[in-house]
Design a protein around this motif. Structure first.
Motif, PDB file in Angstrom:
ATOM      1  N   SER A  52       0.854  -1.148   0.047  1.00 38.54           N
ATOM      2  CA  SER A  52      -0.298  -0.151  -0.022  1.00 38.54           C
ATOM      3  C   SER A  52       0.800   1.189   0.044  1.00 38.54           C
ATOM      4  CB  SER A  52      -0.926  -0.068   1.069  1.00 38.54           C
ATOM      5  OG  SER A  52      -0.177  -0.081   2.413  1.00 38.54           O
ATOM      6  N   LEU A  53       2.242   0.894  -0.253  1.00 36.92           N
ATOM      7  CA  LEU A  53       3.032   2.213  -0.085  1.00 36.92           C
ATOM      8  C   LEU A  53       2.991   3.177  -1.101  1.00 36.92           C
ATOM      9  CD1 LEU A  53       5.643   3.687   1.542  1.00 36.92           C
ATOM     10  CD2 LEU A  53       6.844   2.196   0.126  1.00 36.92           C
ATOM     11  N   SER A  54       3.009   4.469  -0.592  1.00 34.95           N
ATOM     12  CA  SER A  54       3.198   5.628  -1.876  1.00 34.95           C
ATOM     13  C   SER A  54       4.693   6.222  -1.447  1.00 34.95           C
ATOM     14  CB  SER A  54       2.095   6.675  -1.561  1.00 34.95           C
ATOM     15  OG  SER A  54       2.494   7.718  -2.424  1.00 34.95           O
ATOM     16  N   GLY A 108       0.184  -8.462  14.667  1.00 27.36           N
ATOM     17  CA  GLY A 108      -0.932  -8.159  13.969  1.00 27.36           C
ATOM     18  C   GLY A 108      -1.113  -6.844  13.643  1.00 27.36           C
ATOM     19  N   PHE A 109      -0.766  -5.972  14.651  1.00 27.69           N
ATOM     20  CA  PHE A 109      -0.865  -4.445  14.557  1.00 27.69           C
ATOM     21  C   PHE A 109      -0.108  -3.886  13.196  1.00 27.69           C
ATOM     22  CE2 PHE A 109       0.355  -0.057  15.758  1.00 27.69           C
ATOM     23  CZ  PHE A 109      -1.009   0.304  15.770  1.00 27.69           C
ATOM     24  N   ALA A 114       0.676  -2.255   7.589  1.00 29.60           N
ATOM     25  CA  ALA A 114       1.267  -2.305   6.204  1.00 29.60           C
ATOM     26  C   ALA A 114       0.305  -2.515   5.035  1.00 29.60           C
ATOM     27  CB  ALA A 114       2.016  -3.643   6.156  1.00 29.60           C
ATOM     28  N   ASP A 115      -1.033  -3.068   5.598  1.00 27.75           N
ATOM     29  CA  ASP A 115      -2.298  -3.014   4.627  1.00 27.75           C
ATOM     30  C   ASP A 115      -2.836  -1.761   4.411  1.00 27.75           C
ATOM     31  OD1 ASP A 115      -2.013  -5.997   4.448  1.00 27.75           O
ATOM     32  OD2 ASP A 115      -3.346  -6.135   6.009  1.00 27.75           O
ATOM     33  N   ASP A 155       6.884  -8.286   7.462  1.00 27.38           N
ATOM     34  CA  ASP A 155       5.688  -7.629   7.571  1.00 27.38           C
ATOM     35  C   ASP A 155       5.415  -6.421   6.667  1.00 27.38           C
ATOM     36  OD1 ASP A 155       4.878  -9.767   9.260  1.00 27.38           O
ATOM     37  OD2 ASP A 155       5.290  -8.657  11.113  1.00 27.38           O
ATOM     38  N   GLY A 156       6.436  -6.097   6.169  1.00 23.71           N
ATOM     39  CA  GLY A 156       6.323  -4.793   5.328  1.00 23.71           C
ATOM     40  C   GLY A 156       6.873  -3.654   5.796  1.00 23.71           C
ATOM     41  N   MET A 157       7.895  -3.693   6.962  1.00 20.91           N
ATOM     42  CA  MET A 157       8.342  -2.266   7.557  1.00 20.91           C
ATOM     43  C   MET A 157       9.401  -1.959   6.452  1.00 20.91           C
ATOM     44  SD  MET A 157       6.121  -2.197  10.209  1.00 20.91           S
ATOM     45  CE  MET A 157       5.254  -3.004   9.029  1.00 20.91           C
ATOM     46  N   ASP A 158       9.284  -0.621   6.290  1.00 20.53           N
ATOM     47  CA  ASP A 158      10.172   0.136   5.276  1.00 20.53           C
ATOM     48  C   ASP A 158      11.403   0.514   5.906  1.00 20.53           C
ATOM     49  OD1 ASP A 158       8.268   0.264   2.860  1.00 20.53           O
ATOM     50  OD2 ASP A 158       7.024   1.367   4.563  1.00 20.53           O
ATOM     51  N   PHE A 159      11.711   0.815   6.885  1.00 24.24           N
ATOM     52  CA  PHE A 159      12.931   1.026   7.670  1.00 24.24           C
ATOM     53  C   PHE A 159      12.895   0.623   8.991  1.00 24.24           C
ATOM     54  CE2 PHE A 159      10.017   4.904   8.341  1.00 24.24           C
ATOM     55  CZ  PHE A 159      10.608   5.344   9.435  1.00 24.24           C
ATOM     56  N   LEU A 160      13.888   0.203   9.608  1.00 19.99           N
ATOM     57  CA  LEU A 160      14.144  -0.335  10.829  1.00 19.99           C
ATOM     58  C   LEU A 160      15.086   0.491  11.644  1.00 19.99           C
ATOM     59  CD1 LEU A 160      14.497  -4.081  10.309  1.00 19.99           C
ATOM     60  CD2 LEU A 160      12.303  -2.765  10.690  1.00 19.99           C
TER      61      LEU A 160
END
Length: 426
Positions: A52-54, A108-109, A114-115, A155-160
């Motif tokens: 769903s990322l822009s 879950g959160f 990410a959705d 899970d779709g995290m863009d940066f850690l």
């Protein structure tokens, strides 16, 4: 395509769909964008699993971006309220959202975020490790920690945010330099406890190549955390902070060798007169990597108003090269922020970012101000409202006195409004 990361694509001359989206929102040329991405001076956090990322670009020559921190804790565990904050943050124009949850169904959160979120998503896996494995920090193994890192990437995290630079050398500097506030980074303090109790090196430093391989696999941007950021003006720009920054510069070059995108996190509490120096040190020691700052907060005495203290610092930081501002709310140092606190923090941070863009000479930034001035010069209230950074608040203030207003002007000047008089004379 065969490339693994946005950085590798730029180095191979491949113009990705993410780069195309970023280019449409910025005033930079395609050539400059790709060159600076290849050099590591611009990043596009874009995990392959975040559908769903822009995407947004962060770095040299681009508009200053802002991040919103939120998430549940053991004391305040209401995921629905946090999701409401997420939606409000997106509506208010946040470029990124960091989930700092430390309790409950954290995975879950994250997956819900990410959705639903077009904004880039970030986390601090060390927080989640505590939530996942319990509060006995010393008993966590290296495998435990890396399992959590991989889950966040899946899970779709863009940066850690990983505090890989807080190594034993930095610990030695910390122990030799007396600080008023010691360690104020949650992730940094957890790792520090793990290192001291186990008498071992930071696992993310010792096994850094493993961390890079995971980030590369998902094209996750590594946000190298400032575990020793100053939590008070006295501790700003001290030996522990600078020692860690030196290590972060070395880790940055190692990440670039594997085509992993990197941001550097920075202070923290910093006196106004030291902000420019901090920006210059980071750019020099970390080879021009994008700089992500919390505030900086320019005085320690204003709990309840730290969205203002950080906006002052953020404007100075952005004008001196900071690329990414982490918002600070009025609740900083006091409590988990409410939805209204989040809004106040976002608006303050957006103002700071815009002020910085004007000072940096970002093409088109000042045009917004010129349009507002033109509307003010003609007392065009509707146009002024449309141009406000917080349209709702401006309309609310105007409407609260509209019945007592005798004309076009505001109730401060009334019939003595200088703009009204000059327009009538002309």
């Amino acid at each position: 395509m065969s490339y693994m990361t946005q950085m590798e694509a730029a180095r191979k001359g491949i113009f990705t769909k993410e780069m195309e989206i970023v280019l449409k929102e910025e005033s930079i040329s395609k050539k400059d964008l790709m060159e600076k991405m290849a050099q590591g001076k611009i990043v596009i956090p874009a995990n392959k699993n975040h559908k769903s990322l822009s995407p947004k670009g962060i770095g040299e020559g681009l508009k200053t971006k802002i991040n919103v921190n939120l998430g549940v804790s053991e004391d305040c565990c209401d995921q629905e309220l946090e999701l409401e904050k997420v939606m409000n943050s997106i509506k208010l124009g946040a470029d990124a959202i960091m989930d700092l949850s430390t309790f409950g169904d954290t995975r879950g959160f994250r997956r819900k975020l990410a959705d639903m979120s077009p904004a880039a998503l970030g986390t601090v896996p060390m927080y989640d490790a505590v939530a996942k494995y319990g509060k006995d920090i010393a008993s966590m193994t290296v495998e435990d920690l890396f399992k959590v890192v991989e889950e966040h990437c899946e899970d779709g995290m863009d940066f850690l945010t990983i505090h890989a630079g807080l190594n034993l050398t930095c610990v030695e500097r910390l122990q030799k330099n007396n600080r008023l506030t010691k360690i104020v980074s949650r992730g940094g303090s957890i790792l520090y406890e793990w290192m001291i109790k186990n008498n071992k090196e930071n696992p993310f430093y010792e096994h850094y190549d493993r961390l890079l391989d995971i980030c590369r696999k998902y094209d996750v941007t590594l946000s190298l955390g400032d575990g020793l950021r100053p939590g008070s003006l006295k501790d700003a720009t001290d030996a522990p902070q600078i020692q860690e920054l030196i290590i972060l510069g070395e880790l940055t070059k190692a990440a670039w060798e594997k085509d992993v995108q990197v941001m550097i996190e920075g202070p923290g509490h910093v006196p106004l007169n030291e902000i420019a120096t901090n920006m210059q040190l980071e750019k020099k020691l970390c080879h021009g990597a994008p700089f992500y700052v919390l505030g900086p907060i320019v005085t320690d005495i204003a709990p309840g108003y730290d969205h203002i203290t950080s906006a002052i610092g953020g404007a100075i930081a952005a004008s001196n090269g900071a690329d990414f501002l982490c918002y600070v709310t009025p609740a900083e140092h006091l409590r988990l922020p409410t939805a209204e606190d989040v809004k106040e923090g976002i608006i303050a941070s957006k103002i700071a970012a815009h002020v910085g863009d004007i000072a940096k000479g970002i093409k088109g930034a000042i045009d917004w101000d010129h349009a507002m001035s033109e509307a003010r010069g003609t007392l065009n209230w509707q146009k002024m409202f449309d141009l406000c950074i917080d349209r709702e608040k401006a309309i609310e203030y105007r409407r609260s006195v509209i019945e007592s207003s005798k004309g076009e002007a505001c109730t401060m000047c009334g019939d003595l409004c200088p703009i009204k008089r000059c327009n009538e004379i002309a």
